[in-house]
Design an enzyme around this catalytic site. Structure first.
Site, PDB file in Angstrom:
ATOM      1  N   PRO A  11       0.796  -1.231   0.000  1.00 52.12           N
ATOM      2  CA  PRO A  11       0.000   0.000   0.000  1.00 52.12           C
ATOM      3  C   PRO A  11       0.829   1.282   0.000  1.00 52.12           C
ATOM      4  O   PRO A  11       1.875   1.360   0.656  1.00 52.12           O
ATOM      5  CB  PRO A  11      -0.830  -0.103   1.280  1.00 52.12           C
ATOM      6  N   ASN A  12       0.307   2.231  -0.738  1.00 49.69           N
ATOM      7  CA  ASN A  12       0.830   3.602  -0.853  1.00 49.69           C
ATOM      8  C   ASN A  12       2.072   3.700  -1.742  1.00 49.69           C
ATOM      9  O   ASN A  12       2.516   4.805  -2.045  1.00 49.69           O
ATOM     10  CB  ASN A  12       1.110   4.222   0.534  1.00 49.69           C
ATOM     11  N   ARG A  19       4.988  10.818  -2.533  1.00 51.24           N
ATOM     12  CA  ARG A  19       4.680  10.624  -1.125  1.00 51.24           C
ATOM     13  C   ARG A  19       5.947  10.761  -0.283  1.00 51.24           C
ATOM     14  O   ARG A  19       6.913  10.032  -0.481  1.00 51.24           O
ATOM     15  CB  ARG A  19       4.109   9.210  -0.990  1.00 51.24           C
ATOM     16  N   TYR A  24      11.136   8.563   1.070  1.00 44.86           N
ATOM     17  CA  TYR A  24      11.106   7.495   0.051  1.00 44.86           C
ATOM     18  C   TYR A  24      11.792   7.890  -1.271  1.00 44.86           C
ATOM     19  O   TYR A  24      11.893   7.057  -2.172  1.00 44.86           O
ATOM     20  CB  TYR A  24       9.654   7.078  -0.207  1.00 44.86           C
ATOM     21  N   ASN A  75       8.132  -5.648  -1.253  1.00 45.00           N
ATOM     22  CA  ASN A  75       8.066  -4.556  -0.298  1.00 45.00           C
ATOM     23  C   ASN A  75       6.606  -4.493   0.144  1.00 45.00           C
ATOM     24  O   ASN A  75       5.781  -3.889  -0.541  1.00 45.00           O
ATOM     25  CB  ASN A  75       8.496  -3.232  -0.931  1.00 45.00           C
ATOM     26  N   ALA A  78       3.271  -1.060   4.613  1.00 43.93           N
ATOM     27  CA  ALA A  78       2.729  -1.114   5.986  1.00 43.93           C
ATOM     28  C   ALA A  78       2.324  -2.529   6.397  1.00 43.93           C
ATOM     29  O   ALA A  78       2.361  -2.868   7.588  1.00 43.93           O
ATOM     30  CB  ALA A  78       1.546  -0.170   6.106  1.00 43.93           C
ATOM     31  N   HIS A  81       4.347  -4.950   8.803  1.00 42.14           N
ATOM     32  CA  HIS A  81       4.299  -4.894  10.263  1.00 42.14           C
ATOM     33  C   HIS A  81       3.016  -5.478  10.846  1.00 42.14           C
ATOM     34  O   HIS A  81       2.854  -5.517  12.057  1.00 42.14           O
ATOM     35  CB  HIS A  81       4.461  -3.430  10.711  1.00 42.14           C
ATOM     36  N   ASP A  88       1.820 -15.999   5.690  1.00 39.17           N
ATOM     37  CA  ASP A  88       1.330 -17.355   5.391  1.00 39.17           C
ATOM     38  C   ASP A  88       1.372 -17.632   3.896  1.00 39.17           C
ATOM     39  O   ASP A  88       1.732 -18.736   3.469  1.00 39.17           O
ATOM     40  CB  ASP A  88      -0.105 -17.539   5.908  1.00 39.17           C
ATOM     41  N   GLU A  99      12.961  -9.452   0.981  1.00 33.70           N
ATOM     42  CA  GLU A  99      12.136  -8.345   1.490  1.00 33.70           C
ATOM     43  C   GLU A  99      12.914  -7.047   1.319  1.00 33.70           C
ATOM     44  O   GLU A  99      14.098  -6.988   1.683  1.00 33.70           O
ATOM     45  CB  GLU A  99      11.867  -8.640   2.971  1.00 33.70           C
ATOM     46  N   HIS A 101      12.834  -2.767   1.902  1.00 35.23           N
ATOM     47  CA  HIS A 101      12.249  -1.518   2.402  1.00 35.23           C
ATOM     48  C   HIS A 101      13.110  -0.380   1.897  1.00 35.23           C
ATOM     49  O   HIS A 101      14.345  -0.437   2.020  1.00 35.23           O
ATOM     50  CB  HIS A 101      12.196  -1.497   3.932  1.00 35.23           C
ATOM     51  N   ILE A 102      12.459   0.620   1.348  1.00 29.16           N
ATOM     52  CA  ILE A 102      13.188   1.762   0.796  1.00 29.16           C
ATOM     53  C   ILE A 102      13.868   2.543   1.930  1.00 29.16           C
ATOM     54  O   ILE A 102      15.029   2.925   1.839  1.00 29.16           O
ATOM     55  CB  ILE A 102      12.213   2.664   0.004  1.00 29.16           C
ATOM     56  N   SER A 103      13.110   2.760   2.994  1.00 31.15           N
ATOM     57  CA  SER A 103      13.642   3.509   4.137  1.00 31.15           C
ATOM     58  C   SER A 103      14.288   2.546   5.134  1.00 31.15           C
ATOM     59  O   SER A 103      14.047   1.333   5.089  1.00 31.15           O
ATOM     60  CB  SER A 103      12.507   4.276   4.818  1.00 31.15           C
ATOM     61  N   ARG A 108      13.207   4.292  12.341  1.00 22.68           N
ATOM     62  CA  ARG A 108      11.928   4.998  12.371  1.00 22.68           C
ATOM     63  C   ARG A 108      11.109   4.553  13.599  1.00 22.68           C
ATOM     64  O   ARG A 108      11.669   3.998  14.537  1.00 22.68           O
ATOM     65  CB  ARG A 108      11.195   4.754  11.041  1.00 22.68           C
ATOM     66  N   ARG A 112       7.555   0.026  13.277  1.00 24.18           N
ATOM     67  CA  ARG A 112       8.129  -0.419  11.991  1.00 24.18           C
ATOM     68  C   ARG A 112       9.305  -1.378  12.192  1.00 24.18           C
ATOM     69  O   ARG A 112       9.897  -1.863  11.239  1.00 24.18           O
ATOM     70  CB  ARG A 112       8.607   0.776  11.157  1.00 24.18           C
TER      71      ARG A 112
END
Ligand code: DHK
Length: 145
Positions: A11-12, A19, A24, A75, A78, A81, A88, A99, A101-103, A108, A112
């Site tokens: 999402p996002n 954003r 990001y 990625n 949200a 978390h 699953d 996996e 994550h950009i940040s 943070r 997170r």
């Protein structure tokens, strides 16, 4: 035949580039798709990229990947978390999972710091910006060689 890697985004991330660019970065998801497709060609990998704002859709994309692709770069945004469902689903996939994550999620908010997906991931990249997707792709090439 070239092996296929599916890059799944949660999402996002459709708003990447617009954003919170201070977190990001300025690249869009289309930019990520283009650079990963180009790198994929160099590495001899077929690359497909998808994004969804819906948890169930991401679960279904992972189910579809079971039949079609050799590796997943994800990625989950949200859902990293919160989502036991995505964990699953990834546990039903037999190939490598990385996996991204950009940040740097560890620098943070504390919510997170925990990732359900890390319980399944073969590797985790965080805080390297969108370059993390390319690094994950290079690792996929090694793992699938
Ligand atoms: C992206 C998000 O949307 C957040 O919810 C995650 C992740 C971090 C990223 O850094 O790519 O916490």
């Amino acid at each position: 035949m070239a092996k296929t890697i599916h890059i799944l985004n949660g999402p996002n991330l459709n708003l990447l580039g617009k954003r919170q660019p201070e977190i990001y970065g300025a690249d869009t998801l289309a930019d990520v798709e283009a650079t990963c497709a180009k790198l994929g060609r160099e590495l001899g990998l077929e690359v497909a990229l998808s994004q969804s704002n819906h948890e169930g859709e991401i679960v279904e994309m992972i189910h579809a990947a079971r039949e079609k692709v050799e590796g997943i770069i994800i990625n989950p945004a949200a859902y990293t978390h919160t989502s036991v469902a995505i964990l699953d689903a990834l546990n039903t996939f037999e190939g490598p999972v990385i996996e991204v994550h950009i940040s740097n999620v560890h620098r943070r908010e504390s919510f997170r710091h925990h990732s359900y997906v890390s319980l399944r991931a073969d590797g985790v990249i965080a805080g390297l910006g969108v370059e993390g997707y390319q690094l994950a792709l290079r690792r996929m090439a090694t793992l699938l060689a």
